[in-house]
Design a protein around this motif. Sequence first.
Motif, mmCIF file in Angstrom:
data_model
loop_
_atom_site.group_PDB
_atom_site.id
_atom_site.type_symbol
_atom_site.label_atom_id
_atom_site.label_comp_id
_atom_site.label_asym_id
_atom_site.label_seq_id
_atom_site.Cartn_x
_atom_site.Cartn_y
_atom_site.Cartn_z
ATOM 1 N N VAL A 1 28.174 -76.121 -86.636
ATOM 2 C CA VAL A 1 28.337 -76.156 -88.093
ATOM 3 C C VAL A 1 29.568 -75.351 -88.487
ATOM 4 O O VAL A 1 30.381 -75.782 -89.317
ATOM 5 C CB VAL A 1 27.072 -75.605 -88.786
ATOM 6 N N ILE A 2 29.713 -74.174 -87.891
ATOM 7 C CA ILE A 2 30.903 -73.347 -88.148
ATOM 8 C C ILE A 2 32.160 -74.068 -87.693
ATOM 9 O O ILE A 2 33.171 -74.131 -88.405
ATOM 10 C CB ILE A 2 30.771 -71.989 -87.437
ATOM 11 N N ASP A 3 32.109 -74.620 -86.495
ATOM 12 C CA ASP A 3 33.267 -75.277 -85.904
ATOM 13 C C ASP A 3 33.724 -76.469 -86.744
ATOM 14 O O ASP A 3 34.919 -76.613 -87.045
ATOM 15 C CB ASP A 3 32.920 -75.735 -84.488
ATOM 16 N N SER A 4 32.782 -77.305 -87.141
ATOM 17 C CA SER A 4 33.140 -78.504 -87.909
ATOM 18 C C SER A 4 33.611 -78.140 -89.314
ATOM 19 O O SER A 4 34.571 -78.733 -89.836
ATOM 20 C CB SER A 4 31.943 -79.462 -87.982
ATOM 21 N N PHE A 5 32.956 -77.155 -89.931
ATOM 22 C CA PHE A 5 33.330 -76.720 -91.281
ATOM 23 C C PHE A 5 34.765 -76.207 -91.296
ATOM 24 O O PHE A 5 35.599 -76.645 -92.102
ATOM 25 C CB PHE A 5 32.375 -75.625 -91.750
ATOM 26 N N LEU A 6 35.069 -75.257 -90.401
ATOM 27 C CA LEU A 6 36.397 -74.642 -90.409
ATOM 28 C C LEU A 6 37.473 -75.607 -89.913
ATOM 29 O O LEU A 6 38.622 -75.541 -90.368
ATOM 30 C CB LEU A 6 36.372 -73.365 -89.564
ATOM 31 N N ALA B 1 33.057 -65.847 -89.883
ATOM 32 C CA ALA B 1 33.066 -66.501 -88.568
ATOM 33 C C ALA B 1 34.457 -66.937 -88.109
ATOM 34 O O ALA B 1 34.610 -67.364 -86.958
ATOM 35 C CB ALA B 1 32.147 -67.720 -88.606
ATOM 36 N N ILE B 2 35.482 -66.818 -88.945
ATOM 37 C CA ILE B 2 36.812 -67.325 -88.590
ATOM 38 C C ILE B 2 37.351 -66.743 -87.273
ATOM 39 O O ILE B 2 37.837 -67.501 -86.415
ATOM 40 C CB ILE B 2 37.816 -67.094 -89.740
ATOM 41 N N PRO B 3 37.298 -65.421 -87.048
ATOM 42 C CA PRO B 3 37.834 -64.908 -85.769
ATOM 43 C C PRO B 3 37.131 -65.501 -84.550
ATOM 44 O O PRO B 3 37.782 -65.767 -83.527
ATOM 45 C CB PRO B 3 37.582 -63.397 -85.866
ATOM 46 N N SER C 1 29.382 -66.862 -78.857
ATOM 47 C CA SER C 1 28.384 -65.976 -78.264
ATOM 48 C C SER C 1 28.603 -64.537 -78.715
ATOM 49 O O SER C 1 27.645 -63.764 -78.846
ATOM 50 C CB SER C 1 28.417 -66.065 -76.740
ATOM 51 N N LEU C 2 29.850 -64.169 -78.987
ATOM 52 C CA LEU C 2 30.121 -62.816 -79.477
ATOM 53 C C LEU C 2 29.644 -62.635 -80.913
ATOM 54 O O LEU C 2 29.253 -61.536 -81.304
ATOM 55 C CB LEU C 2 31.623 -62.513 -79.391
#
Length: 339
Positions: free
Chosen positions: A57-62, A92-94, A102-103
């Motif tokens: 979700v983070i990956d697709s959004f950004l 979550a950008i960094p 995972s970090l």
Amino acid sequence: MYLVIQVLLVSQGYRFFNLKIVRRIVYASIIVIPILISITSFLVIQPEDLNVDRWSVIDSFLTELFKGNYPYKATSHVGNYPGPMPFYFIIAIPFFLFKLYSLLSLAGFILLGLFNRIDSKKYQSYLIMAILSVPMLWEVMTLSNIITYSSMVVIGLYYFDKSLVGNGKRLLLLSIVLGFLLSTRSVFSLAYIVFFLSYLTTKTLRLKEFLKYTFFVLITFSLTFLPLIIAFPDQFLEMNPFIIQSSFLLPQKYMPVLFATAFLLGWKARNSQNRFLFSGYVLFFSILFYAFYVVYKHGLSSAFFNSFVDISYFLFCVPFLLLGLNKDFDKSTVLDTSK
């Protein structure tokens, strides 16, 4: 066997905390074990094979946002729309840039371990059991991040609570921070209601102060949506996190039940410990209510075996309960308004 060891740790383990070497081993394990699991998940697990899609979700959004597209119409690798609020993705950008999700999961463990350095030996055993429990370790293995964001909110509320006496400028700054943190997950609004209503009913904040700090929380929260509204006005009206959550989680007609529960517990909360404990209760109840709704809608078997119910949402309440259930809380560092 793992669960048996945990039960023994809680019931008897605190007796051994008088030994310095035991305390050092335990503190090291709280950090080292999640780090090792995080490294293992990064090296071994293929994210695309997971049925948990918070990383996706983070990956697709950004990805869509950086392409100049409206991000709330992006879909994860399993077809879900992004439900979190805008500041969730800013944090979550960094991790997105380096693909180290995972970090992001690990950060929650580190925050809990460092923040909850309480002297109570029995409480330490509860903390260790929570951090090293199967659900918490599952967070890291599946690149989930519920504990991370919940821990951020708990720490923000803790420092706001601690600053309530005679520190107006700091409270103003912290109310802005709380506004940003509210723009991660909408469920945290229930905890905010418990805290701020408690401040009002216990007269910890005068009405004028209550309105001022509430205003700054809400205006900061609202401003996080402003760039999307300006850039994509039509798309925002068609698809936004409020519409997504009401469509795929709990319908809006049931929300008054959750807000009524939060108001009731906020009215009953008389001190800092109550506020954290009751916030944990209302978060647990909200997820339980959601689970019952999904079971009613899809049936028990489909709800749990076809992934309609995300039971990991129960982890939202863990950081709140860890603080609220500690009866040996250091009263010198946390304001008590019951006196």
